[in-house]
Design a protein around this motif. Structure first.
Motif, PDB file in Angstrom:
ATOM      1  N   PHE A 191      -7.797  -1.249   5.029  1.00  0.00           N
ATOM      2  CA  PHE A 191      -6.494  -1.747   4.608  1.00  0.00           C
ATOM      3  C   PHE A 191      -6.618  -3.158   4.037  1.00  0.00           C
ATOM      4  O   PHE A 191      -6.799  -4.133   4.775  1.00  0.00           O
ATOM      5  CB  PHE A 191      -5.510  -1.753   5.783  1.00  0.00           C
ATOM      6  N   GLY A 192      -6.495  -3.248   2.725  1.00  0.00           N
ATOM      7  CA  GLY A 192      -6.483  -4.550   2.070  1.00  0.00           C
ATOM      8  C   GLY A 192      -5.093  -5.126   1.929  1.00  0.00           C
ATOM      9  O   GLY A 192      -4.930  -6.263   1.472  1.00  0.00           O
ATOM     10  N   GLN A 193      -4.070  -4.363   2.338  1.00  0.00           N
ATOM     11  CA  GLN A 193      -2.686  -4.831   2.216  1.00  0.00           C
ATOM     12  C   GLN A 193      -2.437  -6.004   3.170  1.00  0.00           C
ATOM     13  O   GLN A 193      -3.087  -6.143   4.209  1.00  0.00           O
ATOM     14  CB  GLN A 193      -1.708  -3.694   2.521  1.00  0.00           C
ATOM     15  N   GLU A 194      -1.448  -6.823   2.828  1.00  0.00           N
ATOM     16  CA  GLU A 194      -1.169  -8.029   3.600  1.00  0.00           C
ATOM     17  C   GLU A 194      -0.594  -7.692   4.969  1.00  0.00           C
ATOM     18  O   GLU A 194       0.309  -6.873   5.100  1.00  0.00           O
ATOM     19  CB  GLU A 194      -0.190  -8.928   2.844  1.00  0.00           C
ATOM     20  N   TYR A 195      -1.127  -8.339   5.989  1.00  0.00           N
ATOM     21  CA  TYR A 195      -0.627  -8.225   7.357  1.00  0.00           C
ATOM     22  C   TYR A 195       0.533  -9.198   7.526  1.00  0.00           C
ATOM     23  O   TYR A 195       0.376 -10.407   7.322  1.00  0.00           O
ATOM     24  CB  TYR A 195      -1.748  -8.552   8.339  1.00  0.00           C
ATOM     25  N   ASP A 196       1.710  -8.648   7.906  1.00  0.00           N
ATOM     26  CA  ASP A 196       2.910  -9.474   8.003  1.00  0.00           C
ATOM     27  C   ASP A 196       3.050 -10.257   6.692  1.00  0.00           C
ATOM     28  O   ASP A 196       2.912  -9.689   5.609  1.00  0.00           O
ATOM     29  CB  ASP A 196       2.812 -10.388   9.232  1.00  0.00           C
ATOM     30  N   TRP A 243       7.980  -2.039   8.484  1.00  0.00           N
ATOM     31  CA  TRP A 243       9.164  -2.056   9.335  1.00  0.00           C
ATOM     32  C   TRP A 243       9.220  -3.329  10.175  1.00  0.00           C
ATOM     33  O   TRP A 243      10.286  -3.935  10.334  1.00  0.00           O
ATOM     34  CB  TRP A 243       9.170  -0.828  10.246  1.00  0.00           C
ATOM     35  N   LEU A 244       8.090  -3.757  10.723  1.00  0.00           N
ATOM     36  CA  LEU A 244       8.068  -4.978  11.530  1.00  0.00           C
ATOM     37  C   LEU A 244       8.471  -6.194  10.701  1.00  0.00           C
ATOM     38  O   LEU A 244       9.187  -7.082  11.184  1.00  0.00           O
ATOM     39  CB  LEU A 244       6.677  -5.183  12.132  1.00  0.00           C
ATOM     40  N   ILE A 245       8.032  -6.251   9.453  1.00  0.00           N
ATOM     41  CA  ILE A 245       8.410  -7.360   8.577  1.00  0.00           C
ATOM     42  C   ILE A 245       9.923  -7.376   8.361  1.00  0.00           C
ATOM     43  O   ILE A 245      10.576  -8.425   8.448  1.00  0.00           O
ATOM     44  CB  ILE A 245       7.679  -7.256   7.223  1.00  0.00           C
ATOM     45  N   LEU A 246      10.498  -6.211   8.098  1.00  0.00           N
ATOM     46  CA  LEU A 246      11.917  -6.127   7.747  1.00  0.00           C
ATOM     47  C   LEU A 246      12.842  -6.258   8.953  1.00  0.00           C
ATOM     48  O   LEU A 246      14.028  -6.563   8.795  1.00  0.00           O
ATOM     49  CB  LEU A 246      12.200  -4.794   7.040  1.00  0.00           C
ATOM     50  N   ASN A 247      12.319  -6.041  10.159  1.00  0.00           N
ATOM     51  CA  ASN A 247      13.186  -5.982  11.341  1.00  0.00           C
ATOM     52  C   ASN A 247      12.836  -7.012  12.413  1.00  0.00           C
ATOM     53  O   ASN A 247      13.176  -6.830  13.582  1.00  0.00           O
ATOM     54  CB  ASN A 247      13.134  -4.570  11.937  1.00  0.00           C
ATOM     55  N   GLY A 248      12.182  -8.094  12.010  1.00  0.00           N
ATOM     56  CA  GLY A 248      11.911  -9.177  12.950  1.00  0.00           C
ATOM     57  C   GLY A 248      10.883  -8.840  14.001  1.00  0.00           C
ATOM     58  O   GLY A 248      10.865  -9.465  15.071  1.00  0.00           O
ATOM     59  N   GLY A 249      10.014  -7.884  13.720  1.00  0.00           N
ATOM     60  CA  GLY A 249       9.009  -7.491  14.703  1.00  0.00           C
ATOM     61  C   GLY A 249       7.817  -8.417  14.764  1.00  0.00           C
ATOM     62  O   GLY A 249       7.092  -8.433  15.757  1.00  0.00           O
ATOM     63  N   PHE A 250       7.598  -9.187  13.696  1.00  0.00           N
ATOM     64  CA  PHE A 250       6.540 -10.193  13.699  1.00  0.00           C
ATOM     65  C   PHE A 250       7.150 -11.548  14.033  1.00  0.00           C
ATOM     66  O   PHE A 250       8.199 -11.920  13.508  1.00  0.00           O
ATOM     67  CB  PHE A 250       5.869 -10.289  12.328  1.00  0.00           C
ATOM     68  N   VAL A 251       6.475 -12.284  14.892  1.00  0.00           N
ATOM     69  CA  VAL A 251       6.867 -13.662  15.189  1.00  0.00           C
ATOM     70  C   VAL A 251       5.620 -14.512  14.989  1.00  0.00           C
ATOM     71  O   VAL A 251       4.722 -14.523  15.827  1.00  0.00           O
ATOM     72  CB  VAL A 251       7.406 -13.816  16.624  1.00  0.00           C
ATOM     73  N   GLY A 252       5.555 -15.165  13.835  1.00  0.00           N
ATOM     74  CA  GLY A 252       4.390 -15.990  13.542  1.00  0.00           C
ATOM     75  C   GLY A 252       3.098 -15.221  13.498  1.00  0.00           C
ATOM     76  O   GLY A 252       2.049 -15.733  13.879  1.00  0.00           O
ATOM     77  N   GLY A 253       3.138 -13.981  13.038  1.00  0.00           N
ATOM     78  CA  GLY A 253       1.935 -13.166  12.968  1.00  0.00           C
ATOM     79  C   GLY A 253       1.650 -12.383  14.227  1.00  0.00           C
ATOM     80  O   GLY A 253       0.782 -11.511  14.229  1.00  0.00           O
ATOM     81  N   ASP A 254       2.356 -12.677  15.314  1.00  0.00           N
ATOM     82  CA  ASP A 254       2.208 -11.916  16.552  1.00  0.00           C
ATOM     83  C   ASP A 254       3.278 -10.826  16.576  1.00  0.00           C
ATOM     84  O   ASP A 254       4.349 -10.981  15.983  1.00  0.00           O
ATOM     85  CB  ASP A 254       2.359 -12.830  17.762  1.00  0.00           C
ATOM     86  N   ILE A 255       2.994  -9.731  17.272  1.00  0.00           N
ATOM     87  CA  ILE A 255       3.909  -8.589  17.294  1.00  0.00           C
ATOM     88  C   ILE A 255       4.717  -8.606  18.581  1.00  0.00           C
ATOM     89  O   ILE A 255       4.155  -8.654  19.680  1.00  0.00           O
ATOM     90  CB  ILE A 255       3.133  -7.265  17.174  1.00  0.00           C
ATOM     91  N   ASP A 256       6.032  -8.572  18.442  1.00  0.00           N
ATOM     92  CA  ASP A 256       6.927  -8.483  19.597  1.00  0.00           C
ATOM     93  C   ASP A 256       6.865  -7.050  20.120  1.00  0.00           C
ATOM     94  O   ASP A 256       7.348  -6.124  19.464  1.00  0.00           O
ATOM     95  CB  ASP A 256       8.347  -8.841  19.174  1.00  0.00           C
TER      96      ASP A 256
END
Length: 545
Positions: free
Chosen positions: A124-129, A170-183
């Motif tokens: 996966f070369g796609q961007e993380y968060d 989905w995490l990007i669009l729904n606030g699932g990432f907090v500073g690169g960490d996953i809630d």
């Protein structure tokens, strides 16, 4: 059961007997012998041609349940087998106390093969968060959670073919990432199709909280695949090493000394935990942090979703103290982690790519996660590890699953410098948390007045600074009912009010120029308590030695 094989998450195992009732008192029963030779004896089923006015009855002597109307029956003898001792089990079946059949099968301390996919994060070369880094470098937890979700039957939406990219989006669009960490609490919403496209099939997945590797057997055999941290945060020769997570799917033997992984590193099925043991930041299995999730077999309704998720964007470490005085985080004085708060864990490492040893993050996000949080006052002690700026995100959940986030952004800190926060938390719906500075300045009555001005730094009315210091920051929080037009500040008798920008409920960091010796800062602001107005005045002394 296939090939005389069972697995330690199987709910029950046993055998079926065809019984022909021909005479009064005819009986059938079974025994199960575990690998240690201990026997379980199952209650007899007895045939009665006539029983309490009914004909041809088979009676379970354990429950006194009767099934009547026929002299033939299939009897299923079974035992609860979930989390039982792995190894060779022997079942024996008896008619009138005489053995007529037996069978053996092996219980493996793993999940069934093929139930947890291994996805290679390296493709996966796609961007993380929105980190600017690709998933192949930062995505071990993202991929681990995807694998865990697929174990429980969660699939990507019909508009996206790849489950990793679907979860990332989905995490990007729904606030699932907090500073690169996953809630981890947000994973529940994803599984239940909240904010996802029509046609998504909801699946109940519940985040139970953090655990440790010493509990791993029970976590897997009760709930399924669980993400575990194999490589922990560590600095060797001044170089930070990357951490790594992967879902644990079972043990190699009943000795429970090695673990099978569905490893995102290369996408290997049944990779051994011990294959990482030569790495400098290897965490032995009992020490490995886990994130425990359960599926719809265990729908939890009594404890709700209340909890805390706190993320610090370095260069800092965190220590949290709960209302009972228990602590979880890093003790900077000893350099040792503490884990005293139940259902809580501190992760100082962030995520990295184990295939890229030279690119561990020198200042990864540090996270604190807790479920089943108690109501009361918490303190957050933040200590600088280097000079720089940090951001603190505090996300709380009430019992209804409603989340509230408080963010303290871009605050300056020096190595060894301490900042403090006070958090008042309630799990009850409609009671959002209050976050203020850890020091209230003191001196005012009633104490509510002291909340008009609170301080993240300094944490005492008198603070000593190193010789040669020419400037220092004061970080303060303004109470929600303060009156900004009444604010005043003076430093060594000189009005410095213009340096401050008071606004109700806001915070700010203000840099002050200092002289050698004592520097006296006096701050004052009015605020409302009910229908009356009161004044909070504080005197802070900054001493340059």
């Amino acid at each position: 059961m296939e090939n005389d094989t069972a697995y330690f998450r199987d709910v029950a195992t046993g055998g079926r007997v065809f019984a022909l009732g021909e005479r009064e008192g005819q009986s059938w029963h079974s025994t199960a012998e575990d690998p240690a030779g201990t026997q379980r004896i199952h209650a007899k089923v007895v045939f009665h041609p006539s029983y309490l006015g009914r004909e041809n009855c088979f009676v379970d002597t354990g429950t006194e349940t009767a099934l009547c109307g026929s002299n033939t029956i299939f009897i299923d003898f079974f035992s609860v087998s979930q989390c039982i001792k792995p190894g060779l089990w022997t079942w024996r079946f008896f008619e009138d106390d005489k053995e007529f059949s037996s069978g053996k099968y092996t219980v493996h301390p793993t999940l069934p093969p093929g139930t947890t996919p291994a996805i290679n994060q390296g493709v996966f070369g796609q961007e993380y968060d929105k980190t600017g880094e690709p998933i192949r470098r930062k995505g071990c937890m993202l991929v681990s959670l995807t694998e865990m979700l697929q174990y429980h039957g969660v699939q990507p939406g019909p508009d996206v073919s790849n489950p990793v990219l679907d979860l990332n989006r989905w995490l990007i669009l729904n606030g699932g990432f907090v500073g690169g960490d996953i809630d981890p609490h947000k994973i529940e919403d994803y599984a239940m199709c909240k904010g996802r496209v029509a046609g998504c099939r909801p699946v109940y997945v519940h985040y139970q909280g953090p655990s440790v590797g010493s509990e791993l057997k029970m976590d897997i055999c009760r709930f399924g695949a669980q993400p575990i941290r194999i490589l922990g945060p560590r600095i060797v020769s001044g170089r930070p090493l990357p951490t790594h997570w992967a879902p644990a799917t079972g043990f190699t033997s009943d000795a429970l000394t090695d673990v099978f992984l569905a490893d995102p590193n290369g996408g290997e099925v049944d990779k051994l935990y011990s294959s990482y043991k030569d790495r400098a930041n290897y965490e032995p299995i009992p020490n490995g942090q886990t994130r425990v999730f359960n599926g719809e077999e265990f729908i939890i309704t009594d404890k709700g979703r209340n909890g805390l998720f706190i993320v610090l964007h370095s260069p800092v470490h965190l220590m949290v103290t709960d209302p009972a005085g228990r602590r979880t985080g890093l003790d900077v004085s000893s350099g040792q982690p503490l884990s005293e708060i139940p259902h809580a864990a501190y992760d100082p490492g962030g995520y990295g790519d184990v295939m890229d040893e030279d690119r561990g993050d020198p200042n990864p996000p540090r996270s604190f996660v807790m479920t089943q949080s108690s109501a009361g006052n918490y303190t957050l002690d933040v200590t600088g590890t280097a000079a720089g700026n940090y951001t603190l995100d505090i996300r709380s959940y009430d019992r209804a699953g409603t989340d509230t986030t408080s963010t303290f952004a871009d605050l300056p800190i020096q190595a060894g410098e301490r900042h403090g926060y006070a958090l008042s938390y309630s799990p009850e719906p409609g009671a959002p948390p209050a976050v203020v500075g850890g020091f209230d300045g003191g001196g005012q009555r009633p104490r509510d007045v002291n909340q008009f001005l609170t301080y993240i730094r300094p944490l005492d009315s008198r603070t000593s600074l190193p010789a040669g210091t020419t400037s220092s920051s004061v970080i303060l929080k303004y109470g929600p009912t303060t009156l900004p037009e009444t604010f005043s500040a003076s430093l060594n008798g000189v009005d410095v009010s213009a340096l401050f920008h008071p606004a109700p409920g806001s915070f700010e960091a203000v840099t002050l120029n200092l002289q050698a010796g004592s520097n006296v800062l006096i701050l004052s602001i009015d605020g409302r308590i009910g229908r009356r107005t009161a004044t909070d005045s504080d005197r802070l002394v900054l001493v340059v030695n």
